[in-house]
Design a protein around this motif. Structure first.
Motif, short mmCIF file in Angstrom:
data_model
loop_
_atom_site.label_atom_id
_atom_site.label_comp_id
_atom_site.label_asym_id
_atom_site.label_seq_id
_atom_site.Cartn_x
_atom_site.Cartn_y
_atom_site.Cartn_z
N ILE A 34 0.84 -1.19 0.00
CA ILE A 34 0.00 0.00 0.00
C ILE A 34 0.88 1.25 0.00
CG2 ILE A 34 -1.80 -1.24 1.26
CD1 ILE A 34 -1.03 0.37 3.73
N SER A 51 5.95 3.18 -0.23
CA SER A 51 5.03 2.07 -0.05
C SER A 51 5.57 1.10 0.98
CB SER A 51 4.77 1.34 -1.38
OG SER A 51 5.98 0.78 -1.87
N SER A 77 -6.61 2.43 -4.00
CA SER A 77 -6.24 1.97 -5.33
C SER A 77 -7.11 2.65 -6.37
CB SER A 77 -6.41 0.45 -5.44
OG SER A 77 -6.15 0.01 -6.75
N THR A 84 -7.37 1.14 -9.38
CA THR A 84 -7.74 0.05 -10.29
C THR A 84 -8.48 -1.07 -9.58
OG1 THR A 84 -5.57 -0.99 -9.97
CG2 THR A 84 -5.82 0.51 -11.85
#
Length: 993
Positions: A725, A735, A784, A786
C-alpha cells in the motif's frame, strides 16, 4: 423299523462325508497385495479359482487364505486395478503386484503424502492420466493441464518456446502475493516462479517457464487438489491449490524398452489483419494532413502491397521429441529409466528451445520391513529468445510491436542490399528482421530434481518414512544488443548483460502412518509428520555498454567503455512444519477426513511466524445403503462436504525487516563516500495471508460406471491480504507491505464423463465446465485506482465511447469536451455535470473469464482411434491499446481502420487518422471469448502379427491449435502476449520392445 433303518443310513452317510472331508488337506497361502508404486492395497479380494475359498487383504495389504492345493490359481481383484490370476506353482508365500487398469486409472488417486481410492475421497480432486496427455507436443506440463480439469484456468503468458503460463485454481486468492498453485513433483514441492537471472535494466528479458525443465513424457498422472480438505495438508502453500505430479515407475515382470518420438511443423496460428503498403500510405497521408504536414506519399497506389512484416518475422518451425525408456518390476527391484531430447524452433526467427533430460526412478525391497525408493531427474535447457510482451517501453520493442509499429511501405532491403531501418515519422526505428536476427539472447539452465526415501515397517500396520528431496537450479543468461542493428544498441554503443543465478532448495520429510481395519467395518488411517525446507538464492549480473566491436559482444565485457552496472544478491528462507491427518471409514459408506498443519516461516514477523491450518471433510456413500441396492442403474452416489484454512507466504524474503542499500554515495569533507540508507520500513506484525474455503460436492456413477458425474460448489474467503500500500511521503518511503483487505471467490464446477459405446466401436467423452465469480470484499487501509470493493480484480477502468463527432454541429451542441474536431472521439459524460474528467470513468470490463470449459472425445474402431479435444472460455475482456485500434500514431493499423472517419466518410464511428483526444475507453475493449480445437489425433495400434515382438506399438498423426473461433482481433484471446501461439502438425511413433 423303517425309521430306524433310515436313521442308520443317514448317520452312515454323514460319517462317510466327514471322513472324506478329513482326508482333504487344505494349504495356507500368505503374502501381500501391492500396487506398482509400492503402496499396499487393503481390502483386496482373493479367491481360489474353481472353489469357494476366499479372503481379503488387511489394512497393511497382507493376506492369508486356505487353498485346496499349492498348484491352484488365485484370482486377485481390487477397485481400479487389473484383475490378476496368480498360479501358485507350489508356493505357499506369494507377493502380488497389481497394475492400474487403463479403463479406470482415475480410481486410485494420489493425495498429499499418500494415495486413496477414488470412492473414499472426501475432497475435491481432479485427475489427469498419462493416457489423456499422451503424445501431446508440449515443452512443459502446465500446457497439458489446460481445459482438462474443471476449475483450472490456464492462460498463455507467452507463445514463445518455453514461455510461461498463468494457472489459477478457483480464481485468484491474492492481490500481491503469489496466485500460482504449488506443484509437488514426486513429493518435492516446486513453485512455477521463474528462477532466471534478470535481463538488462531496459526490460529486455521475459522470464521463462520453470516447469519447462520437467520432461512431460515421464509423467504417469496429475492430480489437481482444489478444496481446503485436499490442500490443507500442505498448509501455508495450499491457498492457490496443489498440483501433484507423479512420474512413471517400473512395471512388468520383464524389462521393456519403449521409444516415443515425433516430428512436426509449426506455423503461426493467427496473423493480424493489417493494412498493406498502399493502404498504410493513404493512412499516413491523412495522418500528416491532421498535423498540417505535407503528404509523404504522392502516389500510394505505386507502393502496391508493400512488405508484410509478419511474413518476414514468422516462419515454419520444426518441433521434435525423442525418448527411450527402460522399465521393469521383477522380483524385489523396480526401475524406470528414461533419456529425452526435445527441440522446438520458435515460429519467430532466431528463437528456439532445446532440452536434454535423464531420469532414474527405482524402488527396492531390501527386506520384509525395509523399502528404498528414489526419484531423480536431471535436465539441461538451452533457450534462445527474442523480446516479448513487456519489453523495453519502446527502447526495445517486442515482436508484436516490431510488426505493427513498422510501416509496410518500407522494403526489407534498399537498393544496395542493406537492411532499411528508418521510415516516415519513426522516432526509434530499426529493421525488425535485422534486429531479431542479430540480438544474442541465450539462457542456459541446469536442473536437478529428486528425492530418496526409506520406509521401515516394524509392525504390520505401522510404517515410518523419511525422505530427503532436493531441487538444484543453475542458470545463466547472456544478452547482447548490437550497435549497428538495434535502436538501444545504437543509443548506448552496444548493450550487453551477463547474469547468473543459483538456487538450492532442500527438503526433509519424516512421517509415520498407521492403518488398521477393525471388525471388517472400521477402517482407520493415521498420518503424522515433521517437514523442514530451506532455500538459498544467489544471483549476480553485469550490464556493460559502449562496445568497440559488435562481433565480440559479451565475450569481451572488459573492453566496454560505457557504464558497467553490477548487481548481486543472496536471499534465504526456511520453513518448518508439523502435519497430521486422520481418515476414518465405516462400513464403506461413512467417510471422515481431518487434517492439521502448522507452518513456521522465516518470511514473517517474529511474533507471527507460525500459521495453523486445520480442515475437515465428510462423505456419505448413499449407494451402499440397503434401500439403494435395488436401483440397478446406480453404480455410485456420494455426497461430500469440506471446510478448512490454507495459507499463502509467496512474498519476497525479509519483507518484515528494515532493509538497507549501499547504492548511494554522499559527500563528506569534499570526499565521495559510500553510505547505506533504509529502503524499507520494518513490519514485525507481518503475518500469514489465510484463505477459508468450504466445498459441497456430489459424485455419481450410472450403468456400471459407464456414466460419471462430479459436481462441486465452493466459496473461498481470503483475509489479511499481503498487500503493498501507499504510505505518506513524509515517512521517507513510498510504499510498504501490510496485511489488509480481503478477496472472495465462489463458483461451481461440473465434470461429466461417459463410455458411450463399447465393443468394436468405442466412444468415450469427458466434459468439464466451471464458473467462478470473484470480488474484492475489502481494501482495508489500502487505496487503489484500479481495485474496487465489490468488483473482481483484473478490472479495466475507462470511459464510455460514444463514437465520433461527425460534424461541427455535434461539437457545438455539447460542453463536456473542448478542443475537439470532427472525427475526434466522443465520450459519455456519465455524471452529466457538463465536464469530462476522471469522475466519468467506469469499470468497463474484466480480464477474468466468466466460465471455462473443455470437451475431450475419443473414438475407436479396432486398431484405429481418434481423439478430439476442444477448450474454451467466455466472458473475458481485453483492452487493445496497440496500433491495432489507435489511429493517433503513424504505426501500421488493423484493416478495420480503413473505415475511419474522413470528410469523404463522415458517417463512420471510427476516429479519424491522427485524432488527439485518445483515452482508454470501451472503444479499445474487446470480447476475448473463444473456442479452440486444441488437439485432433488419429492413431493406429500396430498388430503384433505385423511386428512380432513389438506388442503395444502405434503410429499417429496429430494437430494442435487447429482452429480458434473468436471475435478478438489480436493474435490470441488466450494470451501469448506479442509472441503468438502456433498451429502444429506432427507425426509420431511409439515402439515397445
Amino acid at each position: 423299523m423303517k425309521k430306524s433303518i433310515f436313521s442308520t443310513l443317514l448317520a452312515l452317510c454323514v460319517l462317510h462325508a466327514l471322513t472324506i472331508r478329513a482326508q482333504v488337506k487344505t494349504q495356507t497361502v500368505t503374502g501381500t497385495v501391492s500396487a506398482v508404486n509400492g503402496e499396499k492395497l487393503p481390502g483386496a479380494s482373493l479367491m481360489e479359482k474353481g472353489t469357494g475359498n476366499a479372503g481379503k487383504s488387511d489394512s497393511a495389504g497382507n493376506f492369508r487364505i486356505n487353498v485346496s492345493s499349492l498348484n491352484s490359481t488365485l484370482i486377485v481383484s481390487f477397485v481400479g486395478y487389473k484383475t490378476m490370476e496368480v498360479n501358485l506353482a507350489g508356493r505357499s508365500k506369494v507377493d502380488v503386484l497389481m497394475e492400474i487398469s487403463s479403463s479406470s486409472v482415475q480410481e486410485v488417486v494420489v493425495v498429499g503424502y499418500g494415495t486413496q481410492q477414488r470412492k473414499d475421497i472426501t475432497g475435491s480432486i481432479a485427475s489427469i492420466s498419462s493416457a489423456t496427455i499422451k503424445n501431446q507436443p508440449a515443452a512443459s506440463v502446465d500446457q497439458l493441464i489446460q481445459g482438462r480439469a474443471a476449475g483450472v484456468d490456464v492462460s498463455q503468458a507467452s507463445g514463445a518456446p518455453g514461455g510461461r503460463l498463468n494457472i489459477r485454481i478457483r480464481g485468484a486468492s491474492s492481490l500481491n502475493a503469489g496466485n500460482e498453485p504449488l506443484f509437488v513433483i514426486d513429493d518435492v514441492p516446486v513453485y512455477n516462479n521463474s528462477k532466471d537471472p534478470s535481463g538488462t535494466s531496459y526490460g529486455t528479458f521475459t522470464p521463462t517457464n520453470a516447469l519447462a525443465s520437467l520432461n512431460p513424457n515421464d509423467i504417469e498422472s496429475i492430480q489437481v487438489l482444489k478444496d481446503a480438505s485436499a490442500t490443507a495438508i500442505y498448509g501455508s502453500r495450499g491457498s492457490n491449490g496443489v498440483i501433484i505430479i507423479t512420474t512413471k515407475r517400473g512395471t512388468g515382470n520383464k524389462m521393456t524398452v519403449d521409444y516415443n518420438g515425433y516430428y512436426g511443423v509449426q506455423t503461426v496460428a493467427n496473423k493480424l489483419d493489417l493494412m498493406n503498403g498502399q493502404q498504410h500510405a493513404e493512412y499516413l497521408n491523412d495522418w500528416a494532413q491532421s498535423r498540417n504536414l505535407p503528404a509523404p506519399f504522392a502516389d500510394p497506389a505505386a507502393i502496391g502491397k508493400g512488405t508484410d512484416w509478419q511474413d518476414e518475422l514468422f516462419r515454419p518451425a520444426a518441433i521434435q521429441n525423442h525418448q527411450v525408456s527402460l522399465s521393469s518390476a521383477k522380483n524385489n527391484l523396480k526401475y524406470f529409466v528414461s533419456a529425452n531430447y526435445f527441440n522446438q524452433d520458435g515460429i519467430v526467427i532466431n528463437s528456439n528451445l532445446k532440452r536434454y533430460s535423464f531420469r532414474v526412478n527405482a524402488d527396492a525391497r531390501l527386506s520384509e520391513k525395509i523399502r528404498f525408493s528414489q526419484s531423480l531427474s536431471y535436465s539441461r535447457t538451452v533457450n534462445r529468445s527474442v523480446p516479448t510482451s513487456g519489453a523495453g517501453s519502446g527502447n526495445i520493442r517486442s515482436v508484436g510491436e516490431k510488426i505493427y509499429a513498422t510501416s509496410p511501405t518500407v522494403p526489407v532491403f534498399d537498393e544496395n542490399g542493406d537492411y532499411v531501418d528508418y521510415w516516415y515519422n519513426a522516432a526509434k526505428a530499426e529493421s525488425p528482421v535485422a534486429s531479431l536476427l542479430t540480438i544474442q539472447n541465450k539462457l542456459q539452465g541446469d536442473n536437478l530434481l529428486g528425492n530418496v526415501s526409506l520406509e521401515y515397517k516394524p509392525l504390520e500396520n505401522l510404517t515410518f518414512k523419511s525422505l530427503l528431496g532436493i531441487n538444484l537450479v543453475n542458470r545463466n543468461n547472456q544478452e547482447y544488443y548490437p550497435r549497428a542493428t538495434t535502436y538501444i544498441g545504437g543509443l548506448l554503443g552496444g548493450l550487453g548483460m551477463i547474469g547468473e543465478r543459483k538456487v538450492t532448495n532442500v527438503l526433509n520429510e519424516n512421517t509415520v502412518r498407521y492403518t488398521k481395519i477393525f471388525k471388517e467395518k472400521h477402517n482407520v488411517e493415521l498420518l503424522g509428520g515433521f517437514t523442514w525446507q530451506r532455500e538459498q538464492d544467489f544471483s549476480a549480473t553485469a550490464e556493460p555498454s559502449g562496445f568497440a566491436d559488435d562481433r565480440l559482444g559479451v565475450n569481451s565485457i572488459g573492453s566496454a567503455t560505457g557504464s558497467k552496472i553490477l548487481n548481486s544478491s543472496l536471499t534465504e528462507w526456511s520453513m518448518a512444519s508439523f502435519l497430521g491427518r486422520a481418515n476414518y471409514q465405516f462400513d464403506d459408506k461413512y467417510l471422515l477426513t481431518v487434517s492439521f498443519r502448522a507452518d513456521g516461516s522465516s518470511k514473517f514477523g517474529a511474533a507471527n511466524k507460525w500459521g495453523y491450518f486445520p480442515s475437515m471433510a465428510v462423505g456419505y456413500r448413499l449407494s451402499e445403503e440397503t434401500f439403494m441396492k435395488d436401483l440397478k442403474f446406480l453404480s455410485d452416489l456420494k455426497i461430500r462436504g469440506s471446510y478448512g484454512l490454507t495459507g499463502n507466504q509467496e512474498i519476497g524474503s525479509y519483507q518484515s525487516l528494515a532493509t538497507l542499500t549501499t547504492s548511494n554515495s554522499y559527500i563528506f569533507d569534499n570526499k565521495l563516500v559510500s553510505a547505506a540508507r533504509h529502503t524499507r520500513l520494518a513490519n514485525g506484525e507481518l503475518k500469514w495471508e489465510k484463505t477459508a474455503q468450504w466445498d459441497v460436492g456430489l459424485d455419481l456413477a450410472f450403468f456400471d460406471n459407464r456414466l460419471r458425474l462430479t459436481a462441486d460448489y465452493y466459496k473461498k474467503d481470503t483475509r489479511d491480504l499481503l498487500f503493498t500500500i501507499d504510505i505518506p511521503g513524509y515517512s521517507g518511503y513510498s510504499s510498504a507491505l501490510y496485511n489488509t483487505g480481503g478477496v472472495e471467490n465462489k463458483g461451481f464446477e461440473l465434470n461429466l464423463g461417459g463410455d458411450i459405446f463399447t465393443g468394436d466401436f468405442t466412444w468415450t467423452a469427458d466434459v468439464n465446465f466451471a464458473r467462478n465469480k470473484s470480488k474484492i470484499t475489502s481494501l482495508g487501509r489500502a487505496t487503489s485506482t484500479t481495485l474496487f470493493v465489490g468488483y473482481p480484480p483484473g478490472n479495466y477502468l475507462g470511459y464510455v465511447y460514444e463514437g465520433v463527432f461527425h460534424n461541427q454541429a455535434e461539437i457545438d451542441a455539447q460542453t463536456a469536451q473542448t478542443n475537439v474536431k470532427p472525427g475526434d472521439a466522443r465520450y459519455k459524460d456519465v455524471n452529466q455535470d457538463g465536464f469530462l474528467n476522471a469522475d466519468d470513468r467506469i469499470v468497463m470490463g474484466n480480464s477474468i473469464p466468466e466460465f471455462i470449459y473443455g470437451l475431450n472425445s475419443s473414438f475407436g474402431y479396432k486398431n484405429f482411434s481418434l481423439t478430439v479435444f476442444l477448450q474454451g472460455a467466455a466472458g473475458a475482456d481485453r483492452v487493445e491499446n496497440t496500433g491495432l485500434t489507435d489511429p493517433s500514431d503513424s504505426g501500421n493499423k488493423s484493416v478495420r481502420l480503413l473505415n475511419r472517419w474522413s470528410p469523404k466518410n463522415p458517417d463512420s464511428n471510427i476516429p479519424r487518422a491522427g485524432y488527439s483526444n485518445v483515452l482508454t475507453s470501451t472503444y479499445q475493449l474487446m470480447d476475448a471469448s473463444y473456442l479452440k480445437v486444441r488437439n485432433v489425433q488419429l492413431s493406429y495400434a500396430i498388430p503384433s502379427s505385423l511386428l512380432p515382438g513389438l506388442a503395444g506399438s502405434s503410429v499417429y498423426v496429430s494437430g494442435q491449435n487447429l482452429l480458434t473461433s473468436t471475435d478478438y482481433i489480436g493474435y490470441d484471446p488466450d494470451g501469448g502476449g506479442d509472441y503468438p501461439t502456433a498451429t502444429t502438425i506432427m507425426f509420431g511413433v511409439n515402439l515397445k520392445f
